[in-house]
Design a protein around this motif. Structure first.
Motif, short mmCIF file in Angstrom:
data_model
loop_
_atom_site.label_atom_id
_atom_site.label_comp_id
_atom_site.label_asym_id
_atom_site.label_seq_id
_atom_site.Cartn_x
_atom_site.Cartn_y
_atom_site.Cartn_z
N ASP A 195 5.68 4.08 -90.97
CA ASP A 195 4.79 5.13 -91.45
C ASP A 195 3.65 4.54 -92.26
O ASP A 195 2.51 4.97 -92.15
CB ASP A 195 5.55 6.14 -92.33
CG ASP A 195 6.39 7.08 -91.47
OD1 ASP A 195 6.26 7.05 -90.23
OD2 ASP A 195 7.19 7.84 -92.05
N ARG A 196 3.96 3.57 -93.10
CA ARG A 196 2.89 2.99 -93.92
C ARG A 196 1.88 2.27 -93.03
O ARG A 196 0.68 2.27 -93.29
CB ARG A 196 3.49 2.05 -94.97
CG ARG A 196 2.63 1.88 -96.18
CD ARG A 196 2.38 3.20 -96.92
NE ARG A 196 1.10 3.22 -97.59
CZ ARG A 196 0.44 4.31 -97.98
NH1 ARG A 196 0.95 5.51 -97.76
NH2 ARG A 196 -0.71 4.23 -98.57
N LEU A 197 2.37 1.63 -91.97
CA LEU A 197 1.47 0.93 -91.06
C LEU A 197 0.62 1.90 -90.25
O LEU A 197 -0.58 1.70 -90.07
CB LEU A 197 2.28 0.05 -90.10
CG LEU A 197 1.48 -0.66 -89.01
CD1 LEU A 197 0.64 -1.78 -89.62
CD2 LEU A 197 2.39 -1.21 -87.91
N GLU A 198 1.26 2.94 -89.74
CA GLU A 198 0.61 3.76 -88.71
C GLU A 198 0.10 5.10 -89.22
O GLU A 198 -0.74 5.73 -88.59
CB GLU A 198 1.59 3.99 -87.54
CG GLU A 198 1.92 2.68 -86.84
CD GLU A 198 3.05 2.81 -85.83
OE1 GLU A 198 3.72 3.87 -85.79
OE2 GLU A 198 3.29 1.82 -85.10
N LYS A 199 0.67 5.56 -90.33
CA LYS A 199 0.20 6.86 -90.84
C LYS A 199 0.06 6.79 -92.37
O LYS A 199 0.75 7.49 -93.11
CB LYS A 199 1.17 7.97 -90.44
CG LYS A 199 0.54 9.32 -90.59
CD LYS A 199 1.44 10.47 -90.20
CE LYS A 199 0.69 11.78 -90.44
NZ LYS A 199 1.54 12.95 -90.32
N PRO A 200 -0.83 5.93 -92.84
CA PRO A 200 -0.97 5.78 -94.30
C PRO A 200 -1.57 7.04 -94.93
O PRO A 200 -2.45 7.66 -94.34
CB PRO A 200 -1.93 4.59 -94.43
CG PRO A 200 -2.70 4.56 -93.17
CD PRO A 200 -1.78 5.08 -92.09
N TYR A 201 -1.05 7.37 -96.11
CA TYR A 201 -1.62 8.47 -96.88
C TYR A 201 -2.60 7.91 -97.90
O TYR A 201 -2.19 7.24 -98.83
CB TYR A 201 -0.51 9.27 -97.59
CG TYR A 201 0.20 10.18 -96.63
CD1 TYR A 201 -0.17 11.51 -96.52
CD2 TYR A 201 1.21 9.70 -95.80
CE1 TYR A 201 0.45 12.35 -95.61
CE2 TYR A 201 1.84 10.53 -94.88
CZ TYR A 201 1.45 11.85 -94.79
OH TYR A 201 2.05 12.67 -93.88
N PRO A 202 -3.90 8.14 -97.69
CA PRO A 202 -4.86 7.61 -98.66
C PRO A 202 -4.63 8.27 -100.01
O PRO A 202 -4.28 9.44 -100.09
CB PRO A 202 -6.22 8.00 -98.06
CG PRO A 202 -5.95 9.10 -97.11
CD PRO A 202 -4.54 8.93 -96.62
N ARG A 203 -4.81 7.50 -101.09
CA ARG A 203 -4.45 7.99 -102.43
C ARG A 203 -5.60 8.73 -103.07
O ARG A 203 -6.06 8.40 -104.18
CB ARG A 203 -3.99 6.80 -103.28
CG ARG A 203 -2.81 6.04 -102.70
CD ARG A 203 -1.65 6.94 -102.32
NE ARG A 203 -0.46 6.18 -101.93
CZ ARG A 203 0.63 6.72 -101.43
NH1 ARG A 203 0.70 8.04 -101.22
NH2 ARG A 203 1.66 5.97 -101.13
N VAL A 204 -6.05 9.76 -102.36
CA VAL A 204 -7.23 10.52 -102.79
C VAL A 204 -6.97 11.24 -104.11
O VAL A 204 -7.78 11.19 -105.04
CB VAL A 204 -7.62 11.53 -101.69
CG1 VAL A 204 -8.65 12.51 -102.20
CG2 VAL A 204 -8.15 10.78 -100.46
N GLU A 205 -5.81 11.89 -104.22
CA GLU A 205 -5.51 12.64 -105.43
C GLU A 205 -5.50 11.71 -106.65
O GLU A 205 -6.02 12.05 -107.72
CB GLU A 205 -4.12 13.26 -105.27
CG GLU A 205 -4.05 14.68 -105.64
CD GLU A 205 -2.62 15.21 -105.50
OE1 GLU A 205 -1.83 14.65 -104.70
OE2 GLU A 205 -2.32 16.17 -106.21
N LEU A 206 -4.92 10.54 -106.45
CA LEU A 206 -4.87 9.56 -107.54
C LEU A 206 -6.27 9.11 -107.93
O LEU A 206 -6.62 9.11 -109.11
CB LEU A 206 -4.01 8.36 -107.12
CG LEU A 206 -4.02 7.19 -108.11
CD1 LEU A 206 -3.42 7.60 -109.45
CD2 LEU A 206 -3.25 5.99 -107.51
#
Ligand code: ADP
Ligand code: MG
Length: 328
Positions: free
Chosen positions: A183-194
């Motif tokens: 998941d981290r490789l293929e569907k990373p969640y950008p840390r926009v809220e942070l």
């Protein structure tokens, strides 16, 4: 065979409520908020270089946009618009439908309009330009760390590198950690809220997203800020689930990935020691672990690793650089 315009209309044109004029004209029209600066970034993903050709197209679509939003997050900017340039081999409509649904899932999740783009034929490569807004003079720049600041990192490092080694067939990841790594490789969640919260609450001075590896990206902060950075090896966030006993060869690879593996898209940032409690509270509020892993001291762009007793360790691994002889 569908025309270029059919393909665009079917797969890439969706409502664009945040755009004055979206896809269909010679250029899109965007209306920035008063007092905002525009943060703009672009990233190309080339088949065989940035992703394996057989990558699931929906996840690839997500990632194509997500890596750009990660750059906006690292500036503390709020993502608003994106342009999508696709170079495609003979169009495969199933592939395109899946790819665009990944792009638009990510766009919806982060409130981004795909305001325009380009579609041409050629070897598969994908390029997004993303635009975000940040109140004037408040962006989190790489050159703004101060001596005495502490270095923080979000989430976990090294998972994407393990996922990549698994996909390449170099290792077989055990089931307990397989999904987290892929998941981290293929569907990373950008840390926009942070990124936005760090900027809004003036918690951080400098920030960068970890796309080349911790040592390389911490080095970029240090160089831009004309300081040295010391990283405490023992304070790096644990990456394996509690109680999971990894084989020694996996542990070795993981340690290396945590220091020099790219593609994790976490945020690294510098903050004054007085803000520790506020940063801990922010991590709890947005449910994202935030680890204090080092400090900035007077210097000239150096990175050092410290062991449990504070002794300097040799820095073996560098990050990823497309043009240098690298990845030892
Ligand atoms: P031009 O020839 O004037 O550059 P194009 O024929 O390339 O215009 O594109 C027509 C319209 O479709 C433009 O508004 C462009 O922004 C939009 N468009 C093309 N490809 C994409 C895409 N992949 N995603 C979103 N919009 C696109
Ligand atoms: Mg064009």
């Amino acid at each position: 065979m569908p025309s270029e315009f059919d393909l665009i209309a079917r797969h890439f044109v969706r409502p664009t409520p945040r755009t004055v004029l979206g896809p269909g004209d010679d250029a899109a029209l965007l209306a920035p908020s008063p007092g905002a600066e525009i943060a703009v970034t672009t990233d190309a993903l080339v088949s065989g270089i940035h992703f394996l050709p057989e990558t699931d197209p929906e996840r690839l679509g997500w990632k194509t946009l997500a890596v750009n939003l990660s750059d906006l997050a690292a500036m503390g900017a709020t993502p608003r618009w994106a342009l999508l340039a696709c170079v495609l081999p003979d169009p495969d409509e199933d592939w395109l439908a899946a790819f665009s649904s990944g792009v638009f899932a990510c766009a919806r999740r982060y409130g981004v309009d795909v305001s325009g783009g380009d579609t041409t034929r050629g070897p598969l490569s994908l390029c997004v330009t993303a635009l975000g807004e940040v109140p004037a003079a408040t962006a989190l720049r790489r050159d703004a760390a101060r001596a005495g600041d502490e270095l923080w990192v979000s989430g976990f490092l090294g998972r994407a590198a393990l996922g990549l080694a698994h996909r390449r067939g170099e290792i077989r990841l055990p089931a307990e950690i397989l999904d987290a790594c892929l998941d981290r490789l293929e569907k990373p969640y950008p840390r926009v809220e942070l990124g936005v919260a760090l900027r809004e609450n003036a918690l951080a001075h400098a920030a960068i997203d970890v796309s080349d590896g911790l040592l390389a990206d911490a080095g970029h902060l240090a160089e831009a800020s004309r300081l040295d950075v010391e990283i405490d090896l023992t304070r790096l966030p644990e990456g394996f689930p509690q109680g999971f006993a990894a084989a020694p060869s996996l542990t070795e690879r993981f340690q290396r990935g945590r220091l020099s593996g790219g593609d994790d898209y976490e945020l690294l940032f510098s903050a004054a020691p007085e803000r520790r409690d506020d940063i801990d509270a922010l991590g709890a509020r947005i449910k994202l672990p935030l680890s204090r892993i080092g400090r900035f001291v007077a210097g000239a762009g150096g990175v050092s690793l410290r062991d449990a007793r504070g002794e300097a360790l040799p820095v073996f691994y560098k990050g990823f650089d497309h043009f240098a002889e690298n990845i030892q």
